[in-house]
Every structure is written in structure tokens, then in C-alpha cells.
Design a protein around this motif. Sequence first.
Motif, PDB file in Angstrom:
ATOM      1  N   ARG A  38       0.847  -1.199   0.000  1.00 23.09           N
ATOM      2  CA  ARG A  38       0.000   0.000   0.000  1.00 23.09           C
ATOM      3  C   ARG A  38       0.871   1.233   0.000  1.00 23.09           C
ATOM      4  O   ARG A  38       1.907   1.274   0.635  1.00 23.09           O
ATOM      5  CB  ARG A  38      -0.863   0.044   1.257  1.00 23.09           C
ATOM      6  CG  ARG A  38      -1.970  -0.937   1.249  1.00 23.09           C
ATOM      7  CD  ARG A  38      -2.813  -0.734   2.509  1.00 23.09           C
ATOM      8  NE  ARG A  38      -3.879  -1.695   2.479  1.00 23.09           N
ATOM      9  CZ  ARG A  38      -5.113  -1.397   2.118  1.00 23.09           C
ATOM     10  NH1 ARG A  38      -5.414  -0.174   1.794  1.00 23.09           N
ATOM     11  NH2 ARG A  38      -6.037  -2.321   2.097  1.00 23.09           N
ATOM     12  N   LEU A  41      -2.730   4.554   1.184  1.00 24.65           N
ATOM     13  CA  LEU A  41      -4.162   4.300   1.197  1.00 24.65           C
ATOM     14  C   LEU A  41      -4.587   3.826   2.583  1.00 24.65           C
ATOM     15  O   LEU A  41      -3.909   3.042   3.220  1.00 24.65           O
ATOM     16  CB  LEU A  41      -4.530   3.234   0.160  1.00 24.65           C
ATOM     17  CG  LEU A  41      -4.259   3.583  -1.289  1.00 24.65           C
ATOM     18  CD1 LEU A  41      -4.541   2.373  -2.165  1.00 24.65           C
ATOM     19  CD2 LEU A  41      -5.114   4.743  -1.732  1.00 24.65           C
ATOM     20  N   ARG A  46     -14.815   1.965   2.081  1.00 27.76           N
ATOM     21  CA  ARG A  46     -15.038   0.932   1.067  1.00 27.76           C
ATOM     22  C   ARG A  46     -14.407   1.344  -0.268  1.00 27.76           C
ATOM     23  O   ARG A  46     -13.873   0.507  -0.989  1.00 27.76           O
ATOM     24  CB  ARG A  46     -16.525   0.691   0.906  1.00 27.76           C
ATOM     25  CG  ARG A  46     -16.851  -0.379  -0.083  1.00 27.76           C
ATOM     26  CD  ARG A  46     -18.351  -0.641  -0.103  1.00 27.76           C
ATOM     27  NE  ARG A  46     -18.707  -1.571  -1.117  1.00 27.76           N
ATOM     28  CZ  ARG A  46     -18.746  -2.886  -0.950  1.00 27.76           C
ATOM     29  NH1 ARG A  46     -18.422  -3.394   0.212  1.00 27.76           N
ATOM     30  NH2 ARG A  46     -19.098  -3.683  -1.936  1.00 27.76           N
ATOM     31  N   ALA A  47     -14.441   2.616  -0.585  1.00 28.49           N
ATOM     32  CA  ALA A  47     -13.865   3.097  -1.840  1.00 28.49           C
ATOM     33  C   ALA A  47     -12.356   2.879  -1.860  1.00 28.49           C
ATOM     34  O   ALA A  47     -11.782   2.560  -2.907  1.00 28.49           O
ATOM     35  CB  ALA A  47     -14.184   4.563  -2.046  1.00 28.49           C
ATOM     36  N   ASP A  48     -11.710   3.034  -0.726  1.00 31.25           N
ATOM     37  CA  ASP A  48     -10.277   2.795  -0.667  1.00 31.25           C
ATOM     38  C   ASP A  48      -9.950   1.324  -0.874  1.00 31.25           C
ATOM     39  O   ASP A  48      -8.977   0.985  -1.529  1.00 31.25           O
ATOM     40  CB  ASP A  48      -9.711   3.258   0.674  1.00 31.25           C
ATOM     41  CG  ASP A  48      -9.565   4.762   0.752  1.00 31.25           C
ATOM     42  OD1 ASP A  48      -9.626   5.404  -0.317  1.00 31.25           O
ATOM     43  OD2 ASP A  48      -9.394   5.284   1.861  1.00 31.25           O
ATOM     44  N   ARG A  49     -10.789   0.444  -0.320  1.00 31.86           N
ATOM     45  CA  ARG A  49     -10.562  -0.988  -0.522  1.00 31.86           C
ATOM     46  C   ARG A  49     -10.789  -1.379  -1.970  1.00 31.86           C
ATOM     47  O   ARG A  49     -10.066  -2.205  -2.510  1.00 31.86           O
ATOM     48  CB  ARG A  49     -11.470  -1.801   0.401  1.00 31.86           C
ATOM     49  CG  ARG A  49     -10.989  -1.793   1.833  1.00 31.86           C
ATOM     50  CD  ARG A  49     -11.855  -2.637   2.671  1.00 31.86           C
ATOM     51  NE  ARG A  49     -13.072  -1.841   2.906  1.00 31.86           N
ATOM     52  CZ  ARG A  49     -14.156  -2.282   3.498  1.00 31.86           C
ATOM     53  NH1 ARG A  49     -14.207  -3.524   3.921  1.00 31.86           N
ATOM     54  NH2 ARG A  49     -15.199  -1.512   3.680  1.00 31.86           N
ATOM     55  N   THR A  50     -11.781  -0.770  -2.600  1.00 28.19           N
ATOM     56  CA  THR A  50     -12.045  -1.062  -4.005  1.00 28.19           C
ATOM     57  C   THR A  50     -10.902  -0.573  -4.885  1.00 28.19           C
ATOM     58  O   THR A  50     -10.451  -1.292  -5.788  1.00 28.19           O
ATOM     59  CB  THR A  50     -13.365  -0.397  -4.449  1.00 28.19           C
ATOM     60  OG1 THR A  50     -14.403  -0.818  -3.581  1.00 28.19           O
ATOM     61  CG2 THR A  50     -13.700  -0.751  -5.878  1.00 28.19           C
ATOM     62  N   SER A  51     -10.427   0.620  -4.636  1.00 28.63           N
ATOM     63  CA  SER A  51      -9.314   1.141  -5.440  1.00 28.63           C
ATOM     64  C   SER A  51      -8.040   0.340  -5.199  1.00 28.63           C
ATOM     65  O   SER A  51      -7.249   0.125  -6.118  1.00 28.63           O
ATOM     66  CB  SER A  51      -9.082   2.625  -5.140  1.00 28.63           C
ATOM     67  OG  SER A  51      -8.647   2.799  -3.809  1.00 28.63           O
ATOM     68  N   TYR A  52      -7.860  -0.127  -3.960  1.00 18.58           N
ATOM     69  CA  TYR A  52      -6.692  -0.957  -3.664  1.00 18.58           C
ATOM     70  C   TYR A  52      -6.774  -2.295  -4.387  1.00 18.58           C
ATOM     71  O   TYR A  52      -5.779  -2.771  -4.932  1.00 18.58           O
ATOM     72  CB  TYR A  52      -6.575  -1.167  -2.147  1.00 18.58           C
ATOM     73  CG  TYR A  52      -5.452  -2.082  -1.758  1.00 18.58           C
ATOM     74  CD1 TYR A  52      -4.125  -1.696  -1.936  1.00 18.58           C
ATOM     75  CD2 TYR A  52      -5.700  -3.343  -1.232  1.00 18.58           C
ATOM     76  CE1 TYR A  52      -3.088  -2.527  -1.583  1.00 18.58           C
ATOM     77  CE2 TYR A  52      -4.669  -4.183  -0.887  1.00 18.58           C
ATOM     78  CZ  TYR A  52      -3.365  -3.773  -1.058  1.00 18.58           C
ATOM     79  OH  TYR A  52      -2.348  -4.605  -0.725  1.00 18.58           O
ATOM     80  N   LEU A  54      -8.375  -2.876  -7.190  1.00 17.63           N
ATOM     81  CA  LEU A  54      -8.140  -2.590  -8.607  1.00 17.63           C
ATOM     82  C   LEU A  54      -6.657  -2.370  -8.876  1.00 17.63           C
ATOM     83  O   LEU A  54      -6.109  -2.854  -9.880  1.00 17.63           O
ATOM     84  CB  LEU A  54      -8.955  -1.375  -9.034  1.00 17.63           C
ATOM     85  CG  LEU A  54      -8.859  -0.971 -10.488  1.00 17.63           C
ATOM     86  CD1 LEU A  54      -9.436  -2.070 -11.374  1.00 17.63           C
ATOM     87  CD2 LEU A  54      -9.573   0.337 -10.724  1.00 17.63           C
ATOM     88  N   LEU A  55      -5.996  -1.672  -7.983  1.00 15.85           N
ATOM     89  CA  LEU A  55      -4.562  -1.420  -8.135  1.00 15.85           C
ATOM     90  C   LEU A  55      -3.767  -2.722  -8.098  1.00 15.85           C
ATOM     91  O   LEU A  55      -2.887  -2.945  -8.939  1.00 15.85           O
ATOM     92  CB  LEU A  55      -4.090  -0.482  -7.023  1.00 15.85           C
ATOM     93  CG  LEU A  55      -2.634  -0.065  -7.038  1.00 15.85           C
ATOM     94  CD1 LEU A  55      -2.371   0.846  -8.225  1.00 15.85           C
ATOM     95  CD2 LEU A  55      -2.282   0.633  -5.750  1.00 15.85           C
TER      96      LEU A  55
END
Length: 126
Positions: A38, A41, A46-52, A54-55
Motif C-alpha cells: 500500500r 491508502l 469501502r472506496a479505498d478498498r475497491t481502489s486498492y 483494482l490497483l
Amino acid sequence: MSGAIRFGLVLAKLFVIAGVVLLAVPAFVLGCRGAGRRSGLSTDERADRTSYALLVALRVLTLALLLALSALLLLSGVGALVRDVDLHGMVWVFFVLDLLVATSVLLTFGRRERRPARRRAPTAAR
């Protein structure tokens, strides 16, 4: 074929093999270490987990591309060296693509994380 041309063709095959072994393989190893890391982040939203997620998925996809290109180039280079045939023109395109992907992995998530600098203790505390 003359000896100089034959030597040049062997040298080109060795150049492809050395480029993959010296740049792409270490980039793959360092990229595997840093794929799940990480960078700033938080885990709260939840948005941070989703972007993580995806990353990490994009990093794994990039590493899979790097692995496939490197394996193909090593197989082509060693095979051409053993069988004494010329490299196909598409091998050079894949070689440049492999070097570009390896460089991008090294410059993004393949590099080591810098440790924070140690703070010096104040001298007056003694």
C-alpha cells in the motif's frame, strides 16, 4: 555467411537473452514483492478498498504480461542460438515492449520503499 555477420547474429541473440535476464527478471522479482504494498491508502472506507483491489489487480496483470514476454523472449533467444537461425522481426518488438514494461514495473511498484530518516536525539538531553 561470413564470420563477421555470423558473429553479429550470435551477438544479437545474446543481447536479447542478456537484456531479459539482467532487466526483466529482476523487475519481475521486485514487482512481485511490491505488488501488494500500500502506498498511502487507508483501510477505513469501502472506496479505498475497491481502489486498492483494482490497483493490485492491475499490478498482477502487468506482472503476468512481463512474465509472458520474458518467457517468450528467453525461449526464442535460446532456441535461435541453439538452432542457429535468425531472430524474427517480431522478437525485437517484443524485446522493446518487455524492456518498457520492466522499466515501468521498476519505476512504479518494484522499487524499494524508503525508510523514514532517523531523528537525532537532542544533545541537551544528556
